[in-house]
Design an enzyme around this catalytic site. Structure first.
Site, PDB file in Angstrom:
ATOM      1  CD  GLU A   1       1.539  -5.620   5.706  1.00 59.73           C
ATOM      2  OE1 GLU A   1       2.374  -6.501   6.025  1.00 59.73           O
ATOM      3  OE2 GLU A   1       0.780  -5.747   4.734  1.00 59.73           O
TER       4      GLU A   1
ATOM      5  N   GLY B   1       0.647  -5.003   1.019  1.00 60.64           N
ATOM      6  CA  GLY B   1      -0.521  -5.053   0.143  1.00 60.64           C
ATOM      7  C   GLY B   1      -0.201  -5.682  -1.216  1.00 60.64           C
TER       8      GLY B   1
ATOM      9  CB  ALA C   1      -0.876  -0.016   1.241  1.00 66.29           C
TER      10      ALA C   1
ATOM     11  CD  GLU D   1      -2.410  -7.603   2.864  1.00 68.44           C
ATOM     12  OE1 GLU D   1      -2.271  -6.420   2.500  1.00 68.44           O
ATOM     13  OE2 GLU D   1      -2.878  -7.910   3.967  1.00 68.44           O
TER      14      GLU D   1
HETATM   15  N1  CO8 Z   1       4.585   3.238  -0.519  1.00 69.89           N
HETATM   16  C1  CO8 Z   1       4.978   4.423  -1.051  1.00 69.89           C
HETATM   17  N2  CO8 Z   1       6.154   4.558  -1.718  1.00 69.89           N
HETATM   18  C2  CO8 Z   1       6.943   3.475  -1.825  1.00 69.89           C
HETATM   19  C3  CO8 Z   1       6.593   2.238  -1.291  1.00 69.89           C
HETATM   20  C4  CO8 Z   1       5.341   2.124  -0.611  1.00 69.89           C
HETATM   21  N3  CO8 Z   1       4.883   0.975  -0.085  1.00 69.89           N
HETATM   22  N4  CO8 Z   1       7.589   1.345  -1.546  1.00 69.89           N
HETATM   23  C5  CO8 Z   1       8.522   2.017  -2.233  1.00 69.89           C
HETATM   24  N5  CO8 Z   1       8.141   3.302  -2.404  1.00 69.89           N
HETATM   25  C6  CO8 Z   1       8.884   4.373  -3.084  1.00 69.89           C
HETATM   26  C7  CO8 Z   1      10.032   4.872  -2.223  1.00 69.89           C
HETATM   27  O1  CO8 Z   1       9.566   5.823  -1.275  1.00 69.89           O
HETATM   28  C8  CO8 Z   1      10.918   5.490  -3.279  1.00 69.89           C
HETATM   29  O2  CO8 Z   1      10.384   6.740  -3.649  1.00 69.89           O
HETATM   30  P1  CO8 Z   1      11.344   8.030  -3.751  1.00 69.89           P
HETATM   31  O3  CO8 Z   1      12.271   7.700  -4.894  1.00 69.89           O
HETATM   32  O4  CO8 Z   1      10.404   9.156  -4.062  1.00 69.89           O
HETATM   33  O5  CO8 Z   1      12.046   8.146  -2.453  1.00 69.89           O
HETATM   34  C9  CO8 Z   1      10.741   4.560  -4.481  1.00 69.89           C
HETATM   35  O6  CO8 Z   1       9.519   3.860  -4.250  1.00 69.89           O
HETATM   36  C10 CO8 Z   1      11.865   3.549  -4.596  1.00 69.89           C
HETATM   37  O7  CO8 Z   1      11.969   2.872  -3.351  1.00 69.89           O
HETATM   38  P2  CO8 Z   1      13.364   2.653  -2.579  1.00 69.89           P
HETATM   39  O8  CO8 Z   1      14.299   3.772  -2.875  1.00 69.89           O
HETATM   40  O9  CO8 Z   1      13.046   2.380  -1.152  1.00 69.89           O
HETATM   41  O10 CO8 Z   1      13.877   1.327  -3.332  1.00 69.89           O
HETATM   42  P3  CO8 Z   1      14.859   0.205  -2.766  1.00 69.89           P
HETATM   43  O11 CO8 Z   1      15.160  -0.675  -3.930  1.00 69.89           O
HETATM   44  O12 CO8 Z   1      15.943   0.798  -1.960  1.00 69.89           O
HETATM   45  O13 CO8 Z   1      13.950  -0.620  -1.682  1.00 69.89           O
HETATM   46  C11 CO8 Z   1      11.953  -1.756  -0.952  1.00 69.89           C
HETATM   47  C12 CO8 Z   1      12.858  -1.352  -2.139  1.00 69.89           C
HETATM   48  C13 CO8 Z   1      12.674  -2.759  -0.047  1.00 69.89           C
HETATM   49  C14 CO8 Z   1      10.704  -2.414  -1.549  1.00 69.89           C
HETATM   50  C15 CO8 Z   1      11.564  -0.508  -0.121  1.00 69.89           C
HETATM   51  O14 CO8 Z   1      11.070   0.488  -1.021  1.00 69.89           O
HETATM   52  C16 CO8 Z   1      10.498  -0.753   0.913  1.00 69.89           C
HETATM   53  O15 CO8 Z   1      10.792  -1.287   1.977  1.00 69.89           O
HETATM   54  N6  CO8 Z   1       9.240  -0.347   0.631  1.00 69.89           N
HETATM   55  C17 CO8 Z   1       8.154  -0.456   1.551  1.00 69.89           C
HETATM   56  C18 CO8 Z   1       7.675  -1.875   1.660  1.00 69.89           C
HETATM   57  C19 CO8 Z   1       6.556  -1.964   2.677  1.00 69.89           C
HETATM   58  O16 CO8 Z   1       6.720  -1.698   3.849  1.00 69.89           O
HETATM   59  N7  CO8 Z   1       5.371  -2.378   2.218  1.00 69.89           N
HETATM   60  C20 CO8 Z   1       4.237  -2.527   3.063  1.00 69.89           C
HETATM   61  C21 CO8 Z   1       3.430  -1.293   3.035  1.00 69.89           C
HETATM   62  S1  CO8 Z   1       2.132  -1.336   4.254  1.00 69.89           S
HETATM   63  C22 CO8 Z   1       0.931  -2.210   3.490  1.00 69.89           C
HETATM   64  O17 CO8 Z   1       1.026  -2.651   2.390  1.00 69.89           O
HETATM   65  C23 CO8 Z   1      -0.287  -2.369   4.328  1.00 69.89           C
HETATM   66  C24 CO8 Z   1      -1.327  -3.120   3.580  1.00 69.89           C
HETATM   67  C25 CO8 Z   1      -2.578  -2.967   4.328  1.00 69.89           C
HETATM   68  C26 CO8 Z   1      -3.731  -3.278   3.479  1.00 69.89           C
HETATM   69  C27 CO8 Z   1      -3.840  -2.409   2.323  1.00 69.89           C
HETATM   70  C28 CO8 Z   1      -4.022  -1.007   2.736  1.00 69.89           C
HETATM   71  C29 CO8 Z   1      -4.258  -0.099   1.560  1.00 69.89           C
END
Ligand code: CO8
Length: 261
Positions: free
Chosen positions: A135, A112, A69, A115
């Site tokens: 999460e 998400g 998400a 999921e």
């Molecule tokens: N949301 C928003 N932006 C994101 C997300 C995300 N989940 N994941 C990555 N991005 C963005 C980063 O902020 C970054 O943007 P910017 O260049 O503007 O800073 C861009 O994508 C590239 O990401 P990274 O620089 O972090 O890339 P890396 O290769 O270093 O890392 C990762 C990749 C490991 C995937 C890392 O981006 C990460 O940990 N992302 C978050 C993963 C996460 O925690 N996901 C769970 C989110 S919570 C969730 O899904 C709850 C679900 C609940 C039900 C649904 C509700 C709607």
């Protein structure tokens, strides 16, 4: 299906009868913002309603299926706002699609994103795919089925480990535990998924949809009720042209000509 231009997804028909939906928000690793989910629902419903489509493939990019998400969208939400908008309720719409959906997962399928893949009927993984429910690291828990579908797929103790630690697991682990049906080279993944979708779409659609509905019923009810549901759907297919045709073709040693009726 396929005519409309969207902002966060791409739609196409790579081969007849197969709808391909590609998540396309590369700068955010396909983070699932609300407008993306709305577009995805619209495209899936269009594919479901289109009689020329028999199966759907949902994919992302080689780097990321979907990194979860959209955290930036979620971070300022309050309990009042999520309750008022019934946040994420509409995510579940994908599970109401009648036609089979294959999730072709390359790269990250996190939160998400994992999921979403699990709302599909089949998961094929690219060899470098990374799955996870991180999460817990954000102070929340999976909210779109992670605690339920992952647990059913990989088992309670393993699900607890991954949901409580937020650790990622690999494509091969996903396959070993029954979450991913197959693992492919990343560059082959979408083509192989489209091929499988074309095979499914070549069968009689009434039988295909009855099979999907019956398998899903196994997660909803106990065994006796599930067997009853299956038998009713099985019996019902004897009223279709496709049952007569499929069995006649076998007896006559020829290819069947299914009409979805
Ligand atoms: N949301 C928003 N932006 C994101 C997300 C995300 N989940 N994941 C990555 N991005 C963005 C980063 O902020 C970054 O943007 P910017 O260049 O503007 O800073 C861009 O994508 C590239 O990401 P990274 O620089 O972090 O890339 P890396 O290769 O270093 O890392 C990762 C990749 C490991 C995937 C890392 O981006 C990460 O940990 N992302 C978050 C993963 C996460 O925690 N996901 C769970 C989110 S919570 C969730 O899904 C709850 C679900 C609940 C039900 C649904 C509700 C709607």
């Amino acid at each position: 299906f396929g005519d409309k231009k969207y902002e966060h997804i791409l739609t196409s028909t790579p081969v007849p009868k197969v709808a391909l939906v590609t998540l396309n928000r590369p700068k955010a690793l396909n983070a699932l913002c609300t407008p993306l989910i709305k577009e995805l629902n619209e495209a899936l419903q269009a594919a479901d309603a289109d009689p020329t489509i028999g199966a759907i493939v949902l994919t992302g990019s080689e780097k990321s299926f979907a990194a979860g998400a959209d955290i930036k969208e979620m971070k300022d939400k309050t309990v009042t706002s999520v309750l008022n908008e019934n946040f994420i309720e509409e995510w579940g719409n994908m599970a109401n699609i009648k036609k089979p959906i294959i999730a072709a997962v390359n790269g990250f399928a996190l939160g998400g994103g994992c999921e979403l893949a699990m709302m599909a009927d089949i998961i094929y993984a690219g060899a470098k795919a990374k799955f996870g429910q991180p999460e817990i690291k954000l102070g929340v828990i999976p909210g779109a089925g992670g605690t339920q579908r992952l647990t059913r797929a990989i088992g309670l103790y393993r699900a607890n480990h991954y949901i409580l630690t937020g650790e990622m697991f690999t494509a091969q682990q996903a396959a070993d535990w029954g979450l991913a049906a197959k693992v492919y080279e990343p560059a082959q993944l979408v083509d192989e998924s489209v091929k499988a979708a074309a095979q499914i779409a070549s069968y009689g659609q009434l039988a295909v949809q009855a099979a999907k509905a019956s398998v899903h019923q196994s997660a909803e009810v106990g065994l006796r009720a599930g067997l009853e549901f299956e038998r009713v759907r099985f019996h019902g297919l004897f009223g279709t042209h496709d049952q007569k045709e499929g069995m006649a073709a076998f007896a006559e040693k020829r290819e069947p000509n299914f009409k979805n009726e």
